[in-house]
Design an enzyme around this catalytic site. Structure first.
Site, PDB file in Angstrom:
ATOM      1  N   GLU A   1     -12.196  -2.119  12.341  1.00  0.00           N
ATOM      2  CA  GLU A   1     -12.451  -1.323  11.335  1.00  0.00           C
ATOM      3  C   GLU A   1     -13.505  -1.703  10.437  1.00  0.00           C
ATOM      4  O   GLU A   1     -14.234  -1.015   9.775  1.00  0.00           O
ATOM      5  CB  GLU A   1     -11.016  -1.476  10.657  1.00  0.00           C
ATOM      6  CG  GLU A   1     -11.014  -1.003   9.128  1.00  0.00           C
ATOM      7  CD  GLU A   1      -9.814  -1.209   8.490  1.00  0.00           C
ATOM      8  OE1 GLU A   1      -8.674  -1.672   9.056  1.00  0.00           O
ATOM      9  OE2 GLU A   1      -9.518  -0.651   7.372  1.00  0.00           O
TER      10      GLU A   1
ATOM     11  N   GLU B   1       0.837  -1.315  -0.063  1.00  0.00           N
ATOM     12  CA  GLU B   1      -0.046  -0.074   0.025  1.00  0.00           C
ATOM     13  C   GLU B   1       0.810   1.272   0.170  1.00  0.00           C
ATOM     14  O   GLU B   1       0.712   2.256   0.798  1.00  0.00           O
ATOM     15  CB  GLU B   1      -1.075   0.030   0.958  1.00  0.00           C
ATOM     16  CG  GLU B   1      -1.638  -1.376   1.293  1.00  0.00           C
ATOM     17  CD  GLU B   1      -3.130  -1.122   2.273  1.00  0.00           C
ATOM     18  OE1 GLU B   1      -2.748  -0.687   3.252  1.00  0.00           O
ATOM     19  OE2 GLU B   1      -4.305  -1.898   2.107  1.00  0.00           O
TER      20      GLU B   1
ATOM     21  N   ASP C   1      -8.447  -9.081   4.681  1.00  0.00           N
ATOM     22  CA  ASP C   1      -7.827  -7.993   5.358  1.00  0.00           C
ATOM     23  C   ASP C   1      -9.010  -7.694   6.604  1.00  0.00           C
ATOM     24  O   ASP C   1      -9.660  -7.045   6.625  1.00  0.00           O
ATOM     25  CB  ASP C   1      -8.154  -6.608   4.546  1.00  0.00           C
ATOM     26  CG  ASP C   1      -7.566  -5.422   5.517  1.00  0.00           C
ATOM     27  OD1 ASP C   1      -7.018  -5.633   6.361  1.00  0.00           O
ATOM     28  OD2 ASP C   1      -7.576  -4.243   4.867  1.00  0.00           O
TER      29      ASP C   1
HETATM   30  O1  GCW Z   1      -7.053  -2.971   6.249  1.00  0.00           O
HETATM   31  C1  GCW Z   1      -5.772  -2.076   5.602  1.00  0.00           C
HETATM   32  C2  GCW Z   1      -6.421  -0.745   6.659  1.00  0.00           C
HETATM   33  C3  GCW Z   1      -5.262   0.074   6.253  1.00  0.00           C
HETATM   34  C4  GCW Z   1      -4.032  -0.458   7.046  1.00  0.00           C
HETATM   35  C5  GCW Z   1      -3.536  -1.808   6.347  1.00  0.00           C
HETATM   36  C6  GCW Z   1      -2.771  -2.552   7.071  1.00  0.00           C
HETATM   37  C7  GCW Z   1      -2.319   0.416   8.476  1.00  0.00           C
HETATM   38  O2  GCW Z   1      -7.485  -0.323   5.792  1.00  0.00           O
HETATM   39  O3  GCW Z   1      -5.541   1.418   7.386  1.00  0.00           O
HETATM   40  O4  GCW Z   1      -3.015   0.270   7.162  1.00  0.00           O
HETATM   41  O5  GCW Z   1      -4.710  -2.675   6.183  1.00  0.00           O
HETATM   42  O6  GCW Z   1      -2.964  -3.583   7.705  1.00  0.00           O
HETATM   43  O7  GCW Z   1      -1.353  -2.006   6.857  1.00  0.00           O
END
Ligand code: GCW
Length: 721
Positions: free
Chosen positions: A410, A308, A382
């Site tokens: 989240e 990311e 995730d």
């Molecule tokens: O789920 C995603 C989240 C991001 C997070 C990423 C990760 C810290 O939306 O906010 O970043 O995973 O785990 O690296």
């Protein structure tokens, strides 16, 4: 009137009577409220057995033990409890390191061998006096918290013979806290780390944070976000980190930091962060030496690399192992570790995203240094409301795999939904990967029972913020608690954990504990039903991840959209990951792959994760997929209604402040569950072309209404810098 009706009446009157005097509570004290025992007979027993206590030995940790005992016992027993300064086996409770307790009985001495550094023994002598001992001071502190828990939960303490050791070495919180005090995916206010006032101002909350963590056996904390800022490695920030480390040390809590891979460039002024470049390697060696000079017990680094947009070794054509090993070499002389995250998905590969972590990391098995952990999220996408166990857990036998759970919600209702996460954690920990035959559960893989590893560990992404009650939702505390308890012992049941948390946090009243425990245990399934039943996943609002968004289709990457995951069309619903589809099932051991790849044997809870299923396909209930989907969403909403009814019955037992908070939050949860249900059914109905079953209430609003809702300031969004 017979005796039992009489008794019931008396207890009802007592509850009503006591109810008038229940003081409002902010929730700040968490599960360490130390309120007086309400059962008079038990109180007498406790006071007899513990008229006072002796702490043998001197250290900062034993000082913490003294304070906790004085405060805890006085609160629970409702009288000031004396500390006896003199060594004695005759006076109530004696605690100390085994080497300081000369009068230990032989069987206790023998039991010390299995305890390691953190385990403890709690034992009644013949005269019922109690001894708590351990090999190290930290074990003594853990034992003291354990005894206080027995008292808080009103257990008999006259026949104690407890030996307790953690199953995992590293039990860590991961804070996704930024240096500007915003918290990525945080729903409980701002970060508790007041970087600006550190190192000189030590907020009392830091000490209570350490106490709370020690009380559940958490022994490390990563202070900063994995989307890292190199600034935390600058000398002035390291002084601030040192100040926190000094506060935490007596409580056995080590500090760790996230290392931004490009720090040598951003902070060191180098031209590259290539892990093979000698200057880069030296920069890390020097930086690490600087850190350890300030914090001799610094734990190590957590790294999110090439994920990311975060920098990493692949930017220099090096592998994850090259990057991790460079850092591992730097911290090794000091006993530090590197936790290298497996949460990666390529910007270029069009493959099924669920397969990418495995594809990248499985070939690297055996190439990491001994002090490297690969930190793997519980599932391959995730932190969704439900995911099957991540296939990597069965695929890297020569590597220490560290579990990463998310405590912050989240994708599970964020700050407003009551969802008790222990059942979700347990589902993964108890999942059998069949790597070395039957019984190779994820729990046994990470604790080193399937393949031995030098070190073992688990991490939980924290839900803590500066809200007065730490976690925003009063029941968010249960998830912090449950994470810690499972990190210590993954064999504990969700039920046992909920029960002890409820008794300590709210009340020992029997019907309250029974009703709310059931509410908690059902809450995860309820949430899955109103959000993502039958294996659906990643269909939430884009960016903030708040609320439903199955229609999300226009994003910079296909695998950030919802349509990529649910693949709804006229034929059916779900992501085909069988050998006819993406083939992701082949990443599991043959026994597991076989179960997941067949429509007949795939558990319904994972059905649409692994299969594209026809709308008219018959489910176990005899209903079609479409009907089942409708009823599951509806069940979810009804589940929340039931939660509200159950909570309403506790008004007289719970203090007004927390009662009202939970009541309001449950109301929001019902509203949001209905929102999920209506919008998802309207959306998927467009594809199935089928009507809602007649007995379900049709949504009042049109799909367009839901699609047009916008939440520009939803909390916890990732900051852009
Ligand atoms: O789920 C995603 C989240 C991001 C997070 C990423 C990760 C810290 O939306 O906010 O970043 O995973 O785990 O690296």
């Amino acid at each position: 009137m017979n005796i039992s009706i009489n008794k019931t009446l008396i207890s009802i009157c007592l509850i009503l009577f006591l109810g008038q005097f229940i003081r409002a509570e902010s929730g700040y004290n968490l599960w360490l409220r130390y309120t007086p025992v309400s059962d008079a007979a038990l109180l007498r027993q406790y006071r007899n057995q513990i008229p006072g206590f002796t702490v043998l030995g001197q250290s900062l940790t034993l000082e913490a033990v003294r304070k906790e005992l004085k405060n805890g016992l006085s609160g629970i027993l409702g009288v000031p409890v004396m500390e006896y300064p003199v060594l004695s086996a005759k006076k109530g409770l004696s605690v100390g390191k085994a080497s300081d307790l000369q009068f230990l009985p032989a069987d206790m001495k023998a039991g010390l061998k299995q305890l390691g550094k953190e385990g403890f023994l709690i034992y009644n002598l013949e005269n019922k006096n109690i001894i708590i001992t351990a090999n190290e001071d930290i074990g003594v502190l853990y034992g003291v918290f354990y005894l206080l828990k027995l008292l808080q939960t009103e257990k008999d303490i006259s026949h104690l013979n407890i030996s307790n050791t953690p199953k995992l070495d590293l039990r860590l919180l991961n804070h996704w806290d930024n240096l500007d005090r915003t918290v990525e995916r945080g729903y409980a206010g701002f970060s508790i780390w007041d970087w600006h006032k550190l190192p000189d101002y030590i907020h009392p909350r830091y000490i209570d944070y350490a106490r709370a963590n020690a009380s559940i056996g958490i022994n490390g904390t990563v202070l900063t976000n994995v989307n890292a800022n190199a600034l935390v490695l600058r000398d002035d920030y390291l002084e601030k980190v040192k100040a926190l480390a000094d506060v935490f040390r007596p409580y056995g809590l080590k500090v760790y930091l996230t290392a931004r891979f490009s720090a040598p460039v951003e902070l060191g002024g180098l031209k590259t962060a290539d892990p093979q470049d000698p200057k880069v390697r030296q920069w890390w060696v020097d930086k690490v030496a600087e850190i350890y000079a300030l914090i001799p017990d610094f734990g190590g680094f957590l790294v999110k690399a090439n994920s990311e947009g975060q920098p990493g070794p692949q930017s220099y054509n090096r592998s994850h192992a090259d990057g991790a090993n460079m850092l591992a070499d730097a911290v090794l002389p000091f006993g530090g570790v590197i936790m290298w995250r497996a949460f990666v998905y390529s910007e270029h590969k069009p493959d099924d995203r669920a397969m990418q972590a495995y594809d990248e990391f499985n070939p690297l098995d055996g190439t990491f240094r001994e002090n490297v952990f690969i930190q793997v999220k519980n599932g391959a996408i995730d932190f969704q409301p439900r995911e099957p166990a991540h296939p990597l857990f069965g695929a890297m036998p020569q590597t220490s795999l560290m579990m990463e759970f998310q405590i912050t919600q989240e994708y599970l209702g964020q700050g407003t939904h009551l969802v008790y996460l222990a059942p979700m954690y347990k589902e993964v920990l108890d999942f059998d990967m069949f790597t070395k035959g039957k019984g190779s559960t994820v729990g046994k893989i990470i604790d080193g029972s399937v393949e031995p590893h030098k070190k073992t560990g688990i991490a939980g992404v924290s839900n803590i913020g500066n809200d007065i009650n730490w976690t925003g939702h009063p029941f968010g505390q249960a998830n912090w608690y449950a994470f810690g308890r499972l990190a210590w012992d993954h064999d504990l049941s969700s039920e046992a954990i909920a029960e002890e948390w409820l008794r300590m946090t709210f009340s020992n009243e029997k019907s309250f504990v029974a009703d709310i425990k059931k509410l908690m245990l059902d809450s995860h399934e309820t949430c899955v039903n109103y959000m993502t039943p039958l294996g659906l996943h990643h269909i939430m609002g884009a960016g903030h991840h708040y609320g439903p968004g199955p229609w999300v289709s226009d994003m910079p990457r296909a695998d950030w959209t919802s349509v990529y995951y649910h693949k709804a069309d006229e034929k059916g619903l779900g992501f085909d990951r069988t050998p006819d589809g993406s083939g992701a099932t082949a990443q599991y051991a043959a026994e597991v792959a076989k179960i997941f790849s067949s429509l007949e044997s795939c558990p319904e809870k994972y059905l649409l994760w692994f299969h594209h299923v026809q709308w008219t396909e018959k489910m176990a209930s005899g209903r079609t997929l479409w009907e089942e989907l409708c009823y599951r969403y509806d069940d979810g909403v009804n589940g929340v209604k039931k939660m509200r009814d159950t909570w309403a019955k506790q008004k007289k037992i719970v203090d007004e402040e927390r009662y009202k908070q939970v009541d309001m939050l449950l109301k929001i949860q019902e509203k949001e569950a209905t929102w999920w249900c209506n919008s998802c059914l309207l959306y998927f109905g467009q594809f199935s072309g089928l009507e809602l079953p007649e007995d379900l209430i049709a949504p009042e609003k049109e799909l367009e209404y839901y699609k047009n809702l916008s939440f520009p300031y939803a909390p916890g969004i990732r900051p852009r810098w």
